[in-house]
Design a protein around this motif. Structure first.
Motif, mmCIF file in Angstrom:
data_model
loop_
_atom_site.group_PDB
_atom_site.id
_atom_site.type_symbol
_atom_site.label_atom_id
_atom_site.label_comp_id
_atom_site.label_asym_id
_atom_site.label_seq_id
_atom_site.Cartn_x
_atom_site.Cartn_y
_atom_site.Cartn_z
ATOM 1 N N SER A 80 -31.461 27.516 66.968
ATOM 2 C CA SER A 80 -32.193 26.884 65.866
ATOM 3 C C SER A 80 -33.682 26.787 66.174
ATOM 4 N N ALA A 81 -34.037 26.539 67.438
ATOM 5 C CA ALA A 81 -35.449 26.477 67.820
ATOM 6 C C ALA A 81 -36.124 27.829 67.622
ATOM 7 N N ALA A 82 -35.446 28.900 68.035
ATOM 8 C CA ALA A 82 -36.015 30.242 67.880
ATOM 9 C C ALA A 82 -36.215 30.589 66.413
ATOM 10 N N SER B 261 -35.239 31.141 56.305
ATOM 11 C CA SER B 261 -35.222 29.696 56.062
ATOM 12 C C SER B 261 -33.787 29.165 56.083
ATOM 13 N N LEU B 262 -32.885 29.906 55.458
ATOM 14 C CA LEU B 262 -31.482 29.489 55.418
ATOM 15 C C LEU B 262 -30.852 29.510 56.805
ATOM 16 N N ALA C 26 -32.241 26.634 58.942
ATOM 17 C CA ALA C 26 -31.710 25.347 58.489
ATOM 18 C C ALA C 26 -30.242 25.192 58.871
ATOM 19 N N GLN C 27 -29.471 26.268 58.766
ATOM 20 C CA GLN C 27 -28.046 26.170 59.058
ATOM 21 C C GLN C 27 -27.789 25.910 60.538
ATOM 22 N N LEU C 28 -28.569 26.549 61.420
ATOM 23 C CA LEU C 28 -28.381 26.286 62.847
ATOM 24 C C LEU C 28 -28.869 24.883 63.220
ATOM 25 N N ILE C 29 -29.871 24.373 62.520
ATOM 26 C CA ILE C 29 -30.306 22.990 62.740
ATOM 27 C C ILE C 29 -29.170 22.035 62.363
ATOM 28 N N ALA C 30 -28.538 22.307 61.217
ATOM 29 C CA ALA C 30 -27.395 21.483 60.791
ATOM 30 C C ALA C 30 -26.245 21.595 61.790
ATOM 31 N N ALA C 31 -26.003 22.795 62.298
ATOM 32 C CA ALA C 31 -24.932 22.988 63.283
ATOM 33 C C ALA C 31 -25.237 22.223 64.564
ATOM 34 N N THR D 232 -28.802 36.999 66.201
ATOM 35 C CA THR D 232 -27.562 37.518 65.626
ATOM 36 C C THR D 232 -27.223 36.838 64.306
ATOM 37 N N PHE D 233 -27.385 35.513 64.260
ATOM 38 C CA PHE D 233 -27.043 34.792 63.040
ATOM 39 C C PHE D 233 -27.971 35.160 61.895
ATOM 40 N N HIS D 234 -29.266 35.350 62.196
ATOM 41 C CA HIS D 234 -30.194 35.757 61.141
ATOM 42 C C HIS D 234 -29.838 37.145 60.608
ATOM 43 N N LEU D 235 -29.473 38.070 61.501
ATOM 44 C CA LEU D 235 -29.050 39.402 61.055
ATOM 45 C C LEU D 235 -27.805 39.304 60.175
#
Length: 298
Positions: A34-36, A171-172, A175-180, A217-220
């Protein structure tokens, strides 16, 4: 690229678990990932999504696509080799198809695709080997399968409620990794507060796992869901076993039995059959359009 990075995830988890508990591995990869992505988001001039409704969807997606499967992989790989974890994760496309049938997005399921669905789960049973596997190994395999199913739920939810809403994928994903991260932090009392000694190997493993194998990976993954749909994004699972098994066997000296090899082939054959679609009929003398060639999108 996604298959190479995602397939290596199981390798880095295996190394990180040498010194960290499953909760610590899960939280560290969420924090670093999420930081990256947050730095990339803000650095590109984007902002995080706003509004209670969109954040409600983000939290649900974060649970099914990040917090839950990340935890299940860390728990499962305590007793399951990284290569086998990658093979079992290849069932994600099968779960995606099954979910599509249940929610009605996959209608008129042809016998060949239904046969592929059944064949894929036969392969899972063959790998799982309930007739000879008991104790923690069996529960570890079950945890990996649960993670794969959770991914499929998360992909479907993201495709239906988050992408295509005019919000940039960077952005999504941030935000999703911050929520995770927030969801995973709630599990700290369950083994996350154990004292640890981090050596160079663990530090490198956690950093790569968090920034590369989770954040990038998650952004891809998000970009592919937005461009090709959730079901098509799940088909990256075709290639994950090749990467995870190769890294596990070559670097970690993990065993690879004939039963697991056979189960892997059966799973991939089943997944391949589920992707077979009836070729649309075109008018005489007319060429197929690109849309017809790619098939419907989720």
């Amino acid at each position: 690229m996604l298959a190479l990075l995602w397939g290596s995830t199981f390798f880095w988890i295996e190394l990180a678990l040498d010194a960290l508990t499953p909760v610590q591995v899960t939280l560290s990869r969420c924090v670093l990932g999420s930081a990256a992505l947050l730095v990339a988001c803000l650095g590109s001039g984007r902002r995080l999504p706003r509004g209670k409704a969109i954040w409600g969807h983000i939290v649900v997606a974060a649970f099914f696509c990040n917090a839950l499967p990340f935890a299940m992989f860390s728990i499962g790989q305590q007793t399951i080799d990284s290569g086998v974890a990658g093979v079992l994760n290849a069932t994600t496309p099968l779960w995606s198809l099954l979910i599509g049938v249940v929610i009605g997005s996959e209608r008129g399921l042809r016998p060949v695709r239904l046969g592929g669905l059944l064949l894929g789960f036969v392969g899972v049973v063959l790998i799982f080997a309930p007739w000879q596997t008991t104790g923690p190994v069996g529960w570890g395999a079950l945890a990996i399968v649960a993670a794969a199913a959770s991914y499929a739920v998360g992909f479907a939810y993201m495709g239906r409620n988050l992408v295509g809403k005019g919000i940039p994928t960077i952005s999504l994903s941030a935000a999703q990794l911050i929520a995770a991260t927030g969801l995973t932090a709630l599990t700290l009392p369950a083994g996350g507060l154990t004292s640890i000694e981090i050596g160079p190997k663990t530090l490198i493993s956690v950093v790569i796992l968090g920034i590369v194998a989770t954040g990038i990976t998650f952004h891809l993954t998000y970009r592919i869901i937005a461009a090709e749909g959730a079901t098509n994004a799940a088909t990256v699972g075709y290639l994950l076993p090749v990467v995870s098994v190769a890294l596990g066997a070559v670097v970690l000296d993990e065993g690879f039995s004939l039963r697991i090899a056979t189960g892997m082939v059966v799973v991939l054959a089943g997944v391949g059959l589920t992707r077979r679609r009836k070729r649309p009929l075109s008018a005489p003398g007319s060429a197929e359009t690109p849309a017809a060639q790619t098939g419907p999108r989720a």
